[in-house]
Design a protein around this motif. Structure first.
Motif, PDB file in Angstrom:
ATOM      1  N   UNK A 117     -26.730  -5.345 -47.905  1.00  0.00           N
ATOM      2  CA  UNK A 117     -27.251  -5.674 -46.576  1.00  0.00           C
ATOM      3  C   UNK A 117     -26.523  -6.873 -45.968  1.00  0.00           C
ATOM      4  N   UNK A 118     -26.260  -7.890 -46.794  1.00  0.00           N
ATOM      5  CA  UNK A 118     -25.573  -9.082 -46.298  1.00  0.00           C
ATOM      6  C   UNK A 118     -24.129  -8.759 -45.886  1.00  0.00           C
ATOM      7  N   UNK A 119     -23.440  -7.983 -46.716  1.00  0.00           N
ATOM      8  CA  UNK A 119     -22.049  -7.620 -46.405  1.00  0.00           C
ATOM      9  C   UNK A 119     -21.988  -6.745 -45.142  1.00  0.00           C
ATOM     10  N   UNK A 120     -22.962  -5.861 -45.016  1.00  0.00           N
ATOM     11  CA  UNK A 120     -22.998  -4.965 -43.855  1.00  0.00           C
ATOM     12  C   UNK A 120     -23.185  -5.766 -42.569  1.00  0.00           C
ATOM     13  N   UNK A 121     -24.133  -6.674 -42.575  1.00  0.00           N
ATOM     14  CA  UNK A 121     -24.408  -7.476 -41.388  1.00  0.00           C
ATOM     15  C   UNK A 121     -23.236  -8.399 -41.066  1.00  0.00           C
ATOM     16  N   UNK A 122     -22.646  -9.002 -42.102  1.00  0.00           N
ATOM     17  CA  UNK A 122     -21.526  -9.932 -41.903  1.00  0.00           C
ATOM     18  C   UNK A 122     -20.297  -9.222 -41.346  1.00  0.00           C
ATOM     19  N   UNK A 123     -20.187  -7.927 -41.593  1.00  0.00           N
ATOM     20  CA  UNK A 123     -19.034  -7.162 -41.117  1.00  0.00           C
ATOM     21  C   UNK A 123     -18.863  -7.282 -39.610  1.00  0.00           C
ATOM     22  N   UNK A 124     -19.968  -7.208 -38.870  1.00  0.00           N
ATOM     23  CA  UNK A 124     -19.890  -7.247 -37.409  1.00  0.00           C
ATOM     24  C   UNK A 124     -19.406  -8.605 -36.907  1.00  0.00           C
ATOM     25  N   UNK A 125     -19.936  -9.679 -37.492  1.00  0.00           N
ATOM     26  CA  UNK A 125     -19.517 -11.014 -37.070  1.00  0.00           C
ATOM     27  C   UNK A 125     -18.052 -11.266 -37.358  1.00  0.00           C
ATOM     28  N   UNK A 126     -17.599 -10.863 -38.537  1.00  0.00           N
ATOM     29  CA  UNK A 126     -16.193 -11.033 -38.917  1.00  0.00           C
ATOM     30  C   UNK A 126     -15.286 -10.237 -37.983  1.00  0.00           C
ATOM     31  N   UNK A 127     -15.671  -8.993 -37.737  1.00  0.00           N
ATOM     32  CA  UNK A 127     -14.857  -8.135 -36.883  1.00  0.00           C
ATOM     33  C   UNK A 127     -14.804  -8.671 -35.456  1.00  0.00           C
ATOM     34  N   UNK A 128     -15.945  -9.146 -34.971  1.00  0.00           N
ATOM     35  CA  UNK A 128     -16.007  -9.697 -33.617  1.00  0.00           C
ATOM     36  C   UNK A 128     -15.024 -10.851 -33.446  1.00  0.00           C
ATOM     37  N   UNK A 129     -14.944 -11.726 -34.455  1.00  0.00           N
ATOM     38  CA  UNK A 129     -14.016 -12.859 -34.389  1.00  0.00           C
ATOM     39  C   UNK A 129     -12.567 -12.391 -34.483  1.00  0.00           C
ATOM     40  N   UNK A 130     -12.320 -11.437 -35.362  1.00  0.00           N
ATOM     41  CA  UNK A 130     -10.953 -10.970 -35.582  1.00  0.00           C
ATOM     42  C   UNK A 130     -10.365 -10.295 -34.343  1.00  0.00           C
ATOM     43  N   UNK A 131     -11.184  -9.467 -33.686  1.00  0.00           N
ATOM     44  CA  UNK A 131     -10.655  -8.707 -32.539  1.00  0.00           C
ATOM     45  C   UNK A 131     -11.025  -9.361 -31.208  1.00  0.00           C
ATOM     46  N   UNK A 132     -11.740 -10.502 -31.301  1.00  0.00           N
ATOM     47  CA  UNK A 132     -12.136 -11.256 -30.112  1.00  0.00           C
ATOM     48  C   UNK A 132     -12.950 -10.386 -29.141  1.00  0.00           C
ATOM     49  N   UNK A 133     -13.933  -9.698 -29.706  1.00  0.00           N
ATOM     50  CA  UNK A 133     -14.815  -8.846 -28.902  1.00  0.00           C
ATOM     51  C   UNK A 133     -16.216  -9.442 -28.884  1.00  0.00           C
ATOM     52  N   UNK A 134     -16.890  -9.428 -27.738  1.00  0.00           N
ATOM     53  CA  UNK A 134     -18.266  -9.928 -27.688  1.00  0.00           C
ATOM     54  C   UNK A 134     -19.172  -9.103 -28.593  1.00  0.00           C
ATOM     55  N   UNK A 135     -20.181  -9.755 -29.146  1.00  0.00           N
ATOM     56  CA  UNK A 135     -21.053  -9.116 -30.128  1.00  0.00           C
ATOM     57  C   UNK A 135     -22.525  -9.378 -29.828  1.00  0.00           C
ATOM     58  N   UNK A 136     -23.320  -8.323 -29.914  1.00  0.00           N
ATOM     59  CA  UNK A 136     -24.773  -8.441 -29.970  1.00  0.00           C
ATOM     60  C   UNK A 136     -25.108  -8.312 -31.454  1.00  0.00           C
ATOM     61  N   UNK A 137     -25.471  -9.399 -32.133  1.00  0.00           N
ATOM     62  CA  UNK A 137     -25.614  -9.366 -33.592  1.00  0.00           C
ATOM     63  C   UNK A 137     -26.583  -8.309 -34.116  1.00  0.00           C
ATOM     64  N   UNK A 138     -27.747  -8.179 -33.447  1.00  0.00           N
ATOM     65  CA  UNK A 138     -28.766  -7.250 -33.955  1.00  0.00           C
ATOM     66  C   UNK A 138     -29.553  -6.702 -32.779  1.00  0.00           C
ATOM     67  N   UNK A 139     -29.329  -5.439 -32.438  1.00  0.00           N
ATOM     68  CA  UNK A 139     -29.945  -4.860 -31.252  1.00  0.00           C
ATOM     69  C   UNK A 139     -31.461  -4.724 -31.371  1.00  0.00           C
ATOM     70  N   UNK A 140     -31.979  -4.701 -32.610  1.00  0.00           N
ATOM     71  CA  UNK A 140     -33.417  -4.522 -32.818  1.00  0.00           C
ATOM     72  C   UNK A 140     -34.148  -5.848 -33.051  1.00  0.00           C
ATOM     73  N   UNK A 141     -33.517  -6.937 -32.666  1.00  0.00           N
ATOM     74  CA  UNK A 141     -34.173  -8.240 -32.779  1.00  0.00           C
ATOM     75  C   UNK A 141     -35.457  -8.221 -31.944  1.00  0.00           C
ATOM     76  N   UNK A 142     -36.570  -8.611 -32.557  1.00  0.00           N
ATOM     77  CA  UNK A 142     -37.849  -8.588 -31.856  1.00  0.00           C
ATOM     78  C   UNK A 142     -38.535  -7.230 -31.878  1.00  0.00           C
ATOM     79  N   UNK A 143     -37.888  -6.265 -32.507  1.00  0.00           N
ATOM     80  CA  UNK A 143     -38.447  -4.908 -32.617  1.00  0.00           C
ATOM     81  C   UNK A 143     -38.619  -4.502 -34.081  1.00  0.00           C
TER      82      UNK A 143
END
Length: 212
Positions: A149-175
């Motif tokens: 779970x930790x590696x899966x979630x961290x994948x998005x943050x790492x990729x966002x920095x590498x490709x310089x793309x904006x990121x919504x970390x977790x779409x189900x936050x609050x849900x």
């Protein structure tokens, strides 16, 4: 004197034409391609009640000229999105590609590096087509194991920095922590949850559309 007035009038007209052209370019409608899974495909919902449809409505309310193409498919994986994207880029020629994929990879326990490679390939394809990319991340339930779970979630943050793309970390936050907001399968949110989902996504979507 007459020649001077003519020259000034000519310059004034040229300036107006340039300003008009710039304004037209700025206000030209942009195309947003949403490439997602069932969370974006309105699985189990009435048409027009999912976050993508709500985003389209909000864009109109905010006078943001954009055409939204929802190419999401229930059950889609990053591999499926990677294979479908080239044809979608060719057909719609989007300015912005919103990638909401990975959840089904995670639910199937597929290797995180494979999902990351697919997302990178999608970014490369979009970039070659002169489209920007925006990522929407996901978390896996704790029963899939902390390490995965930790590696899966961290994948998005790492990729966002590498490709310089904006990121919504977790779409189900609050849900995600509210079982009453889910359909009986406990995987897909009810329509009542989608305004919250859009609230998580909207700030980055708005910024991405304003970016040149």
């Amino acid at each position: 004197m007459l020649n001077l007035l003519n020259r000034l009038s000519g310059k004034f007209l040229a300036t107006l034409l340039l300003l008009s052209a710039a304004a037209s370019a700025y206000s030209a409608p942009k195309t947003v391609l949403v490439l997602g899974d069932s969370l974006s495909a309105e699985y189990g919902l009435a048409r027009g009640t999912g976050w993508v449809a709500l985003a389209e409505q909000k864009l109109k309310q905010n006078n943001i000229e954009a055409v939204v193409v929802n190419a999401s498919v229930s059950g889609e994986t990053t591999s499926g999105g990677r294979s479908r994207l080239p044809a979608l880029l060719s057909k719609y020629k989007p300015d912005l590609v919103v990638i909401e994929l990975g959840a089904n990879d995670g639910l199937r326990g597929l290797p995180v590096p494979a999902a990351e490679a697919n997302l990178r390939a999608m970014n490369e394809a979009a970039t070659k087509a002169d489209a920007r990319v925006m990522l929407i991340g996901m978390r896996m339930p704790p029963n899939y194991g902390r390490d995965y779970a930790d590696k899966f979630f961290a994948m998005y943050g790492k990729l966002s920095k590498d490709i310089k793309a904006p990121l919504v970390p977790f779409m189900l936050d609050g849900v995600a922590d509210k079982p009453q907001l889910f359909q009986p399968d406990r995987l897909h949110p009810l329509a009542e949850a989608h305004p919250t989902i859009l609230a998580n996504i909207w700030p980055q979507l708005q910024k991405s559309l304003k970016a040149k």
